[in-house]
Every structure is written in structure tokens, then in C-alpha cells.
Design an enzyme around this catalytic site. Structure first.
Site, PDB file in Angstrom:
ATOM      1  N   GLU A 188       0.860  -1.246  -0.065  1.00  0.00           N
ATOM      2  CA  GLU A 188       0.102  -0.038  -0.135  1.00  0.00           C
ATOM      3  C   GLU A 188       0.807   1.274  -0.194  1.00  0.00           C
ATOM      4  O   GLU A 188       0.358   2.293  -0.404  1.00  0.00           O
ATOM      5  CB  GLU A 188      -1.062  -0.030   1.300  1.00  0.00           C
ATOM      6  CG  GLU A 188      -2.027  -1.106   1.208  1.00  0.00           C
ATOM      7  CD  GLU A 188      -2.987  -0.640  -0.090  1.00  0.00           C
ATOM      8  OE1 GLU A 188      -3.436   0.342  -0.261  1.00  0.00           O
ATOM      9  OE2 GLU A 188      -3.352  -1.911  -0.732  1.00  0.00           O
ATOM     10  N   SER A 466     -51.283 -27.243  32.159  1.00  0.00           N
ATOM     11  CA  SER A 466     -51.179 -28.295  33.297  1.00  0.00           C
ATOM     12  C   SER A 466     -49.864 -28.217  34.089  1.00  0.00           C
ATOM     13  O   SER A 466     -49.611 -28.580  35.030  1.00  0.00           O
ATOM     14  CB  SER A 466     -51.161 -29.729  32.775  1.00  0.00           C
ATOM     15  OG  SER A 466     -52.692 -29.779  32.281  1.00  0.00           O
TER      16      SER A 466
END
Length: 772
Positions: A188, A466
Site C-alpha cells: 500500500e 397443566s
């Protein structure tokens, strides 16, 4: 006569006409310089303010529980290797360096990475783990010395992101491999350590390349300019923006040294997109693409990441592996040309595959339901900006192995049930916790667990049916002078007229009455008539008080229908209720968070284990006994068609009117799991508690392989022999005699011995059978 004008006079006039323009030009130039100086001062302030202050908002990171190894730990080798894969451990022939593991038969050698925990730093070390069946049979150091315990680093399971959804793992320059810096500079910005923020040589080279090519093929930006663009500016393409970028780059280098700028670049550069989350910096990119910390990356991996800087989307190795491979090899060739690596090293690196982990693996997954719960619990102590900006490190009780098994169990069960009408519209939720600590280990909020949205585990408030019945029977068994497991109760039709004139007529699921039965049979078989009758004898308000002590905080009206589960709870609230039943009557608030550290690893807050005794252990022991009978002989007996009969479990099915909700809540010694199935629109389903939720629960328990329930018998409980038909006291020598637990003093009077005839008859029966 007119006198001719002299050349000198003409010269004076010309110069006199030019002088005003020159003066204006000088004045305008001075004004421009002042404006430029002012702009430079402004830019200088901008550069210093952001770069010297808090540079990034870092989301809080959420970690799973660390896997703690010790001899005797119930852990299979397959599950252990799955966790190592999730953590990004490399499989090698020899475990060299942190993050490496080798497998030979039942032995796994690994180099742990070390980690900063709340209690302090765990050092990296070499460990040998030997397995026998589903247990850790040996744990030693590299020198062969026995090791009491070894703790792996926890799996990162997600983050709490700010609005812009940027994410990064901050790294320091001395933590990254030397190859990374050399490769980044070589690719770069070759002149990085020589220029002052801008590089005239690079600009000239880029201009020449682009001019000769007739198109834009190379940029002249330095690393410093790239950082300025990412850090301060937009992606606008204009001369003014480029000039501003260059000026800020020079100012940045005036104030900060090269290493500091390079470190900021490593953490800022954009390297990919994960849905809404933006991947910034090499630290996070290393985890995202390789499931490894950046310190462990090799040359070929570094080359791929650096190659992606040019175009993270274009060179995405998961979407475009050919492009990424070509770009990576180009970077490696460039390193060889510049002498960063030898030709042999370059050739070896180019032979390596990309090595990118698959998306959706354990290390790459998100767990939206659990993260949502963590966020809710954190909001009690932290502001939103603390959670999204400060980089807090949140340590939880989440178990990725159990989560995977829960998700697999749900998926397989729903596929198996797919042939039934309407199952494709059924949604689901599941909560898994440790009965003793109350720590949540797995959470499912949808039949598609990876998609964030409505968290049914926390927010789906549905009638529990239940599941309420253990609270009714617990209320009765706390009165041992009136009720025992073998008290007679009636299961016959009845009606109750309410204050509003409405008549309530409960019915059993099978539409039949079962006459006079033992109290425990009402719970085991989930009979509505006997349970409702018992609840009315006890008083509905008293049952609701029992629910409150179990951990249910909702205020329900004391209607008779509440006795059969007309009240609604979320799966999390059901898990809280059953947690108290599973933990011997000790209430433990469910929690997901263990501790919080700052971004720098400093201890911030601990979430200690809390416990409060709410019930007499004896009454809980009797209820657990009845709930075990639910599994052995009652509505959940189908579990033992898939699980070994030696595995003692306790639980309860739940089905609401028209099968709109299918529930099951049950526990072993070390696991409590609650499952809900139903439709978001509250429509009918083809599933009962036994045919729906119980099937998911059973599949999960088969995969999780829990420890059998083994609650010590409390001091105030005794075992008594009874006749199973009459409920009267018996003697162990009597045919058919069974043992039942009782609160001391409530047991029936012992029966007389049945004499010697029974054993003799038994021996003769055995002899006859053998002779046949």
C-alpha cells in the site's frame, strides 16, 4: 504644434496602470494565505481532537462460558473438538504454538491461548487431555505433571452495536505479526517510513501509470492519507476533498509518530460487511475470516487480508474465492520481489488454500435471543451508550454446545412432525438452565434461531395449562397432616358457580372420570377433575401464593380456572418457577451474566449467585417424586422409548384449550429445560404437550446426555412400605409392596409381615421356570 510623447512617459503610464492590479493581487494573496492558515488551524484542531481523544466507539463484546477442564468432567471428545473448532484452533500433527491442537486416538494435545478473566489472567500453556467414554480421564501439562484444572478462552458470541454498526477488535502494534506491517507497507505505501504524509514520488508514479494506461489504475494515496479519508472524511471524489486529505495527512504526521499512525490504520481500515455489521480493522477481520486471533496468522493469511484492502467487496473470499486467491498470490509475489520473503517461502505460501472458515459455524454465528436477554439484564446497571461505545467485555453462562444441541433437537423434531396439518405455522421457544445455579445455558426464541426478531422465550406470554399443577400439589403436600402422596382424592365431574353467575365445569383431557385415585396419580396422569377439586379444597389464593413463592411475579385473579393453567407466563417465567422445584425448594433468580470487565480488562461488576429457601425440602421431595412418576407411568412416559430407564427425570406436560399451546418443563440433576410450541396468532395446533414440546425436550436430553436426578432425601422424609391397592401400611415381605416417601409422622402404620410363604413360593416359581 503637438509635442511627441516620449517612450519614458508611456512606460510610466503603463506601469502606473499595472501597479493597482499587482496591489490587488498581493492583497488577495495575503487574504488567501490568512484563510488557508485559518483553515489549516481548524484542520489541525480537528486532527488533534479526534486522534488524541477517544478514537472509536467499540461495542460491548459478549462471551460464552469458558470451558473448564478437569478429571471427571462429563465431556465427550467430539464435543470438545467441536468447541476447539469454534474457537479457531488449528488441527496440526504436532501442537506447535498457541491455538494449535493435535488428536491421537482418545488424547488431544493443545496449546491454549491464555485469556484475561475477571479473576485475573489465565496463562497460555500446553495441555494434554485424555478421554474415556464421555468423561475427561486425564489432564496433564507438557512435562507430564498432573493438572488440576485448565480453562480455555471463552467463545465470542456477539456484540452490542452502536447505531452505525461498526465493529472492531482493537490491536496494538506489538501484538500483530511482523509480516503484517511489512506486507501492508510493501503493497500500500512503500515510502511510508520516508514521507511526511504525502508522497510526491507515489503521486508521480501513479500519474505516469494512469496516463500511459489511459485509465485510473493506481492511486497515489499514502497510508496516512487513507487513514485520514477513513477517519475524518467522506468518500466524495473531488479536488477539494483530495486537497483537504493531503493537508490533514501532513498535519497528522506533524503531531504523531509513524508507529502510532500505523496502529490507528490497522484498527480503522474497512475489510468487509457481515450483514449490518461493518468489519473494521485487521483484528476483527482475522476473527471473522479465519476464526483466529491476529497474532496466530501465517503469511498466506496475512497476504489475503492485506490484498483485500484494495476492494473488500470485490475480493471477498467467501463470495469470490478465485479473485481472492489470485489477489493473495499477487501480494505474495510482490513480497518476494521486494525481498520481504524468500522465493521458497513465497512458493510454499501460494500452495496454501485460502483457509477461510465457513459462515454459520459456531465461531461465526449470532445468538439473537440470548444476546437480547443479556442486553435486557445489562440495562439494569448500564446506560445504552456504555454498552455500545465503551468496549465492555461481558462474560455469560452461555454454553454453545448445549445451544447447538437444543437447536438441532428443535429442528429435527419439527421436521419429523411436518406431516401434521398446521405444524408449518407452529413457532417455538426453549430455555435451558442449570438447576443449582439458575444460570441460563441456552435460549431459543424462534423456530429459526439465527434470525433476530420477536423473542418468544422472553416475550411470548401464553396460558401454561397443566404446568401449574405441581404448584397445586405442593400446596397440599405442605400440609402433611391432611395430605400425602397416597391420600385418596376423587376424580369426578363437578361444577362451580362464579360471582358473575358463570358456571365452571372442568373436564379431563380424555373426557372421562377416573373415580377415587391416589393424590400422586392426579399429577402423574394430569387429571383436571381431581386437581381442580383439590385446589378448591386448598383455596385458590393459597395456590397462587405458592406460585409466588416459586418465583412467579404476575398477579392473577383467584378464579377456579387458574388451577388448570388459565394464567399466562413466558417460557422464562416457567423456567423460574420450575427452577425452584428442581433445586429442592431454593429459589435462584435466572441469570445470564457472570461478570463484566472494562475494555482494558479491569474488573467492573460481578453478578453473584443468589439463593433463598422458599419451601420445606420434604414437601419438594414429595412433589419431585410425583413428577418422576409423570415420566415413568404418566403423560410423559414416552421419554423412555428414547432415553435409558436408568436415567431418573422429573417433569410435567402442559396443553391448553384446543391444543393452542404445547408445553413441557422437566429436569435432570444438571439440566432444566422448558419447551413451548404454538402459533403466534394463538390458533389451534395438532400438538399436545406430550406429542409436541415433550418430543423436542426428549430429543434434546438424548443429545445432552444429562446426569440422573439424585436429590438427597431430607431428614424429615421417611420411606414407608404400603399396599399399592389399599394405601395401607405393608411389609417388604408382602407381595406387591411398594415404597413411598412421606413427611415424618404422616406415614401409614407398618403392616404385619406376610410370613415365610411368599419367599418359598417365589423360589418354587423360579425353579419351575428354570425347569421349563
Amino acid at each position: 504644434m503637438t509635442r511627441p510623447r516620449s517612450p519614458r512617459s508611456r512606460s510610466k503610464r503603463r506601469s502606473g496602470g499595472f501597479r493597482p492590479w499587482l496591489g490587488w493581487a498581493l492583497k488577495l494573496g495575503l487574504v488567501g494565505l490568512v484563510i488557508l492558515a485559518g483553515f489549516a488551524i481548524y484542520l489541525d484542531a480537528v486532527v488533534q481532537e479526534k486522534f488524541s481523544g477517544k478514537r472509536w466507539t467499540v461495542p460491548a463484546k459478549v462471551y460464552a462460558r469458558p470451558l473448564e477442564l478437569f478429571v471427571g468432567l462429563k465431556l465427550s471428545k467430539d464435543d470438545f473438538l467441536k468447541e476447539l473448532d469454534a474457537l479457531g484452533y488449528r488441527r496440526e500433527s504436532l501442537s506447535n504454538g498457541p491455538g494449535a491442537a493435535s488428536v491421537a486416538g482418545s488424547t488431544v494435545d493443545l496449546n491454549t491461548r491464555g485469556f484475561q478473566f475477571y479473576e485475573g489472567a489465565e496463562p497460555a500453556q500446553r495441555v494434554r487431555v485424555r478421554f474415556s467414554g464421555d468423561y475427561v480421564a486425564g489432564l496433564t501439562q507438557a512435562n507430564g505433571a498432573n493438572l488440576a484444572v485448565a480453562r480455555l478462552e471463552p467463545l465470542l458470541i456477539g456484540g452490542l452495536y452502536p447505531a452505525h454498526h461498526e465493529d472492531r477488535v482493537l490491536v496494538k502494534l506489538d501484538e500483530v505479526p511482523a509480516y503484517l506491517i511489512e506486507t501492508l507497507v510493501a503493497v500500500e505505501d512503500r515510502e511510508y517510513f520516508n514521507h511526511f504524509g504525502v508522497s510526491p514520488k507515489s503521486i508521480a508514479r501513479a500519474f505516469w501509470v494512469n496516463a500511459t494506461a489511459g485509465e485510473l489504475r493506481q492511486g497515489g494515496s499514502t497510508l496516512t492519507q487513507q487513514l485520514v479519508k477513513n477517519f475524518y472524511l467522506t468518500n466524495e471524489r473531488s479536488i477539494s476533498r483530495k486537497a483537504t486529505e493531503a493537508m490533514m495527512a501532513v498535519l497528522l504526521e506533524l503531531h504523531y509518530d509513524k508507529r502510532e499512525i500505523l496502529e490507528a490504520y490497522l484498527n480503522e481500515v474497512f475489510l468487509g460487511q457481515d450483514g449490518q455489521r461493518a468489519i473494521h480493522g485487521f483484528g476483527l477481520a482475522s476473527q471473522y475470516f479465519f476464526s483466529q486471533p491476529i497474532s496466530e496468522l501465517k503469511l498466506h493469511q496475512i497476504a489475503m487480508l492485506v490484498g483485500m484492502v484494495k476492494g473488500p467487496s470485490y475480493y471477498n473470499p467467501r463470495r469470490f474465492p478465485e479473485r481472492a486467491l489470485e489477489r493473495r498470490n499477487l501480494v505474495i509475489d510482490l513480497l518476494a520481489e521486494q525481498g520481504v520473503v524468500t522465493m521458497d517461502e513465497a512458493a510454499a505460501a501460494k500452495q496454501k488454500p485460502l483457509g477461510v472458515t465457513q459462515r454459520g459455524s459456531l465461531a461465526d454465528s449470532s445468538y439473537p435471543a440470548f444476546l437480547d436477554l443479556v442486553k435486557r439484564q445489562l440495562r439494569n446497571d448500564y446506560r445504552e451508550e456504555d454498552l455500545t461505545d465503551e468496549g465492555l467485555r461481558i462474560f455469560t453462562s452461555f454454553d454453545p454446545i448445549l445451544q447447538s444441541k437444543a437447536e438441532t433437537a428443535l429442528n429435527e423434531t419439527l421436521k419429523r412432525l411436518q406431516g401434521r396439518k398446521g405444524v408449518d405455522q407452529v413457532e417455538s421457544a426453549m430455555v435451558v438452565s442449570n438447576p443449582e445455579t439458575g444460570e441460563i445455558q441456552a435460549l431459543i426464541g424462534s423456530r429459526q434461531p439465527r434470525f433476530a426478531g420477536f423473542n418468544r422465550a422472553v416475550d411470548a406470554v401464553r396460558p401454561i395449562g397443566s404446568l401449574i399443577k405441581p404448584a397445586v400439589y405442593l400446596t397440599a403436600l405442605e400440609r402433611p397432616s391432611q395430605y400425602t402422596l397416597t391420600s385418596w382424592v376423587t376424580d369426578e365431574p363437578f361444577s362451580v358457580k362464579g360471582q358473575d353467575g358463570q358456571v365452571w365445569r372442568p373436564q379431563n383431557y380424555d373426557r372421562r372420570a377416573h373415580g377415587t385415585i391416589y393424590l400422586y396419580q392426579g399429577l402423574a396422569n394430569s387429571y383436571n377433575l381431581s386437581t381442580a377439586k383439590l385446589g378448591l379444597e386448598l383455596g385458590v389464593p393459597n395456590v397462587l401464593k405458592t406460585l409466588e413463592r416459586l418465583g412467579v411475579s404476575r398477579e392473577w385473579p383467584a378464579y377456579p380456572s387458574m388451577l388448570l393453567g388459565a394464567g399466562a407466563l413466558s417460557p422464562m417465567e416457567v423456567a423460574t418457577m420450575y427452577q425452584t422445584l428442581a433445586n429442592g425448594g431454593f429459589n435462584t433468580p435466572l441469570r445470564a451474566i457472570r461478570s463484566v470487565l472494562t475494555a482494558e480488562g479491569e474488573p467492573l461488576k460481578r453478578y453473584p449467585f443468589q439463593i433463598q429457601q422458599r419451601f420445606d425440602p420434604g414437601a419438594i421431595y414429595l412433589v419431585q417424586n410425583a413428577m418422576q412418576r409423570v415420566m415413568r407411568e404418566g403423560t410423559a412416559r414416552s421419554v423412555y422409548s428414547q432415553l435409558p430407564s436408568s436415567l431418573t427425570l422429573a417433569g410435567k406436560t402442559g396443553t391448553t384449550n384446543d391444543s393452542r399451546d404445547s408445553w413441557f418443563a422437566g429436569f435432570s440433576q444438571d439440566l432444566l429445560a422448558v419447551v413451548w410450541l404454538g402459533r403466534d396468532d394463538n390458533g389451534k395446533t395438532p400438538l399436545t404437550g406430550a406429542t409436541g414440546a415433550l418430543q423436542v425436550w426428549t430429543s434434546f436430553m438424548r443429545k445432552a446426555d444429562p446426569l440422573p436426578l439424585d436429590m438427597p432425601m431430607p431428614e424429615n422424609v421417611v420411606q414407608a412400605w404400603i399396599d399399592p391397592h389399599s394405601g395401607q401400611g405393608s411389609d417388604p415381605s408382602c407381595p406387591g409392596a411398594v415404597q413411598i416417601p412421606y413427611i415424618r409422622g404422616s406415614e401409614p402404620v407398618a403392616g404385619a409381615p406376610c410370613g415365610l410363604g411368599a419367599p418359598v413360593d417365589s423360589v418354587m416359581d423360579w425353579v419351575r421356570g428354570w425347569m421349563q
